[in-house]
Write a protein that holds these residues in place. Sequence first.
Motif, PDB file in Angstrom:
ATOM      1  N   SER A   1       5.707  -3.752   6.166  1.00  0.00           N
ATOM      2  CA  SER A   1       5.044  -5.045   6.144  1.00  0.00           C
ATOM      3  C   SER A   1       4.559  -5.399   4.744  1.00  0.00           C
ATOM      4  O   SER A   1       4.620  -6.556   4.337  1.00  0.00           O
ATOM      5  CB  SER A   1       3.866  -5.035   7.124  1.00  0.00           C
ATOM      6  N   LEU A   2       4.103  -4.415   4.013  1.00  0.00           N
ATOM      7  CA  LEU A   2       3.583  -4.671   2.672  1.00  0.00           C
ATOM      8  C   LEU A   2       4.698  -4.970   1.676  1.00  0.00           C
ATOM      9  O   LEU A   2       4.612  -5.930   0.906  1.00  0.00           O
ATOM     10  CB  LEU A   2       2.765  -3.466   2.198  1.00  0.00           C
TER      11      LEU A   2
ATOM     12  N   PHE B   1       0.922  -8.736   7.856  1.00  0.00           N
ATOM     13  CA  PHE B   1       0.375  -7.511   7.263  1.00  0.00           C
ATOM     14  C   PHE B   1      -1.006  -7.213   7.832  1.00  0.00           C
ATOM     15  O   PHE B   1      -1.321  -6.070   8.179  1.00  0.00           O
ATOM     16  CB  PHE B   1       0.313  -7.623   5.735  1.00  0.00           C
TER      17      PHE B   1
ATOM     18  N   SER C   1      -1.679  -3.958  10.109  1.00  0.00           N
ATOM     19  CA  SER C   1      -2.596  -2.947   9.580  1.00  0.00           C
ATOM     20  C   SER C   1      -3.836  -2.790  10.456  1.00  0.00           C
ATOM     21  O   SER C   1      -4.431  -1.721  10.497  1.00  0.00           O
ATOM     22  CB  SER C   1      -2.993  -3.272   8.144  1.00  0.00           C
TER      23      SER C   1
END
Length: 192
Positions: free
Chosen positions: A113-114, A150, A154
């Motif tokens: 995702s990052l 993100f 997270s």
Amino acid sequence: MASYRRRSRSAPVLLLCVSLCFPPLRTEPVLSCDALRPGQYLCNEPKIDEITQEPENCTDATALVLCLPAPNISCLLSNGSEFKFSGDEVGFNKTISCRNVGYYSYKVAVALSLFLGWIGADRFYLGYPALGLLKFCTVGFCGIGTLIDFILISMQIVGPADGSNYIVDFYGARLTRLSINNQTFRKPHLPV
């Protein structure tokens, strides 16, 4: 005077006979071993599976651990017999909670995702191909969608599509959602 001495010698003998014939009464009933209070037993740490990072033999969100009653504790075993423990014997099994995990790693999902979230790699990895394709075609919704995804991944709000949980280290960054219902105790606020 002689009769007094005869009674005093027979009193210890009488007391010995009474103590042998009538054992001392227990003040507390013997509890079942699984009803012991904390501090009267010690449970072993669960064996952690290296792949899933959950206790071994986790079924239906529960796993069993072995518990050892403290030395000189007497309790009833599962077969109904009373046993006095020395501290080395297993007295009962205690159930602990565990999570249903699949094959999706939390660390991999956050990294995708990052770094590759703008092309939808995180959504493809988690099993959402339509959203992954949408992010790929719109280049991550012009950056806003990538940032939102993100944050959601997270914070473990978005999980794998199959309904399982992420594989997270056993003592890692697991998040537990708290909820309030009608049985939740609410402490009243004192007036200021």
